[in-house]
Scaffold this active site. Sequence first.
Site, PDB file in Angstrom:
ATOM      1  N   TYR A 109      51.470   6.286  -1.181  1.00  0.00           N
ATOM      2  CA  TYR A 109      51.723   5.518  -2.403  1.00  0.00           C
ATOM      3  C   TYR A 109      51.242   6.291  -3.630  1.00  0.00           C
ATOM      4  CZ  TYR A 109      53.065   1.701   0.621  1.00  0.00           C
ATOM      5  OH  TYR A 109      53.716   0.932   1.562  1.00  0.00           O
ATOM      6  N   GLU A 134      61.285   0.051   9.149  1.00  0.00           N
ATOM      7  CA  GLU A 134      59.976  -0.488   8.776  1.00  0.00           C
ATOM      8  C   GLU A 134      60.103  -1.556   7.691  1.00  0.00           C
ATOM      9  OE1 GLU A 134      55.424   1.114   8.042  1.00  0.00           O
ATOM     10  OE2 GLU A 134      57.097   2.430   7.532  1.00  0.00           O
ATOM     11  N   ASP A 185      50.306  -3.418   4.421  1.00  0.00           N
ATOM     12  CA  ASP A 185      51.476  -3.247   3.548  1.00  0.00           C
ATOM     13  C   ASP A 185      52.796  -3.231   4.296  1.00  0.00           C
ATOM     14  OD1 ASP A 185      50.670  -0.533   4.527  1.00  0.00           O
ATOM     15  OD2 ASP A 185      52.410   0.097   3.344  1.00  0.00           O
ATOM     16  N   ASP A 245      51.967  -0.465   9.576  1.00  0.00           N
ATOM     17  CA  ASP A 245      50.718   0.131  10.037  1.00  0.00           C
ATOM     18  C   ASP A 245      49.566  -0.848   9.814  1.00  0.00           C
ATOM     19  OD1 ASP A 245      50.358   0.222   7.290  1.00  0.00           O
ATOM     20  OD2 ASP A 245      50.783   2.371   7.136  1.00  0.00           O
TER      21      ASP A 245
END
Length: 496
Positions: free
Chosen positions: A233, A473, A82, A85
């Site tokens: 999430y 990120e 996603d 990571d």
Amino acid sequence: MTSSLRLLHLLLVLTTLSSATATFRHRTASHNYRDALTKSVLFFEGQRSGKFPPNQRMSWRRNSGLSDGSAMKVDLVGGYYDAGDNMKFGFPMAFTTTMLSWSVLEFGGMMKSELGNAKTAIRWATDYLLKATAQPDTIYVQVGDANKDHACWERPEDMDTQRTVIKIDRNSPGTDVAAETAAALASASLVFRKSDPNYSKILLKRAIRVFAFADKYRGSYSDGLKSYVCPFYCSYSGYQDELLWGAAWLHKATRGPTYLNFIQANGQALGANENDNTFGWDNKHAGAKILLSKAFLLQKVQSLHDYKGHADSFICSLVPGVPSSQTQYTPGGLLFKMDDSNMQYVTSTTFLLVTYAKFLTQSHTIVNCGGAIVTPRHLRTIAKKQVDYLLGDNPMKMSFMVGYGPRFPQRIHHRGSSLPSISVHPAKIDCGSGFNFMHSESPNPNILVGAVVGGPDKHDRYTDERSDYFQAEPATYTNAPLVGTLAYLAHSFGQI
């Protein structure tokens, strides 16, 4: 109203509509939107998990996660990591897929050579989602343990953390992630309807089954799986928005009465008239309103009349200077929702702006924001300003897309990008050793071309520190809607 006032009002509307149909064509472009489009699509190859094809262009990445799913004796190889990571989260991956598909459906005709690459990016996701939904009334919604994964700084190719497999089913429902998965499969079925009709039928058939599961076994996946999916999430907005969103996409894909009837019967209960104006992986209300307004504006589905008003309310909340404006902008002009990965909301909102502008233009309609007339051209101008900020027209004088422009983020929060590639450093870099690279001040050795980072703070400041995952990120769901907006801008300025 007197006859002279009526005439004046008519002239105002006609003038507004004539300007509304205009685009930016023939004006001087602020940026090379075609280059940015190419890079925004290429980024997805850097996020791939699984076995790579021979034509993989992001060559510093290699195969990874080849045993994913084996913990539950299922095949979950493939899909996307996603963000920075090595996790595969089904909820944001499905939203990414839906937004990539919507980008292609609205603006694919403008993408030229990038259309094939965009469809490949969609198919990489849908192939995985078909695996994750292969068993009836079950969806595998996560691969990996986020807490253990985040305790390591490893290349995906070296990954040796536990690849925990998480699922929803009748006993532990997840209406939110299931309905979003249905939306992803349904929207993608439209993308492939002409180019691969058999694949399209498979996607639609699965979407119908998955939505039925989402609707029948209601509950938020965060409730049963909280220790795994939160705070990463969590479904903070509940599942009602996904049910409306999923039904909207299935209505569009099936073109039958079933889902229209569902929307008519359940729309209000599912929050159709709520005034939430944040659109992203968690809350889909605004997207559903825009999508359903198209059916009213262009297909003349009268029962969806109210969604034009709902969509207008959302749009008016974004427009600076009108009575109902609710949106914060930085001193430099960037739409600002929150400190954590704000750019995701910039890209999702700008996509809705140019998409709604398209619908308004095609239907010769405008938006009335408390007496202030807002034209499609005005919406496009707002969207363009946001994209131009992202690409370098900002107080930092830097692009927030990696690899675009002369100055862009060098130390993004991304494991694969920040660690030496397999070709440069074939030996394994283990869990703890990777943090030496993570804490280094050196630029990332591998350029994750096209990655859009979280972006600056509310004061337009960006630190370019790898440890600052709020700002540094990237994420798949940040890029997905930007693909459509960039295609529109590249076409409008005659670059493509």
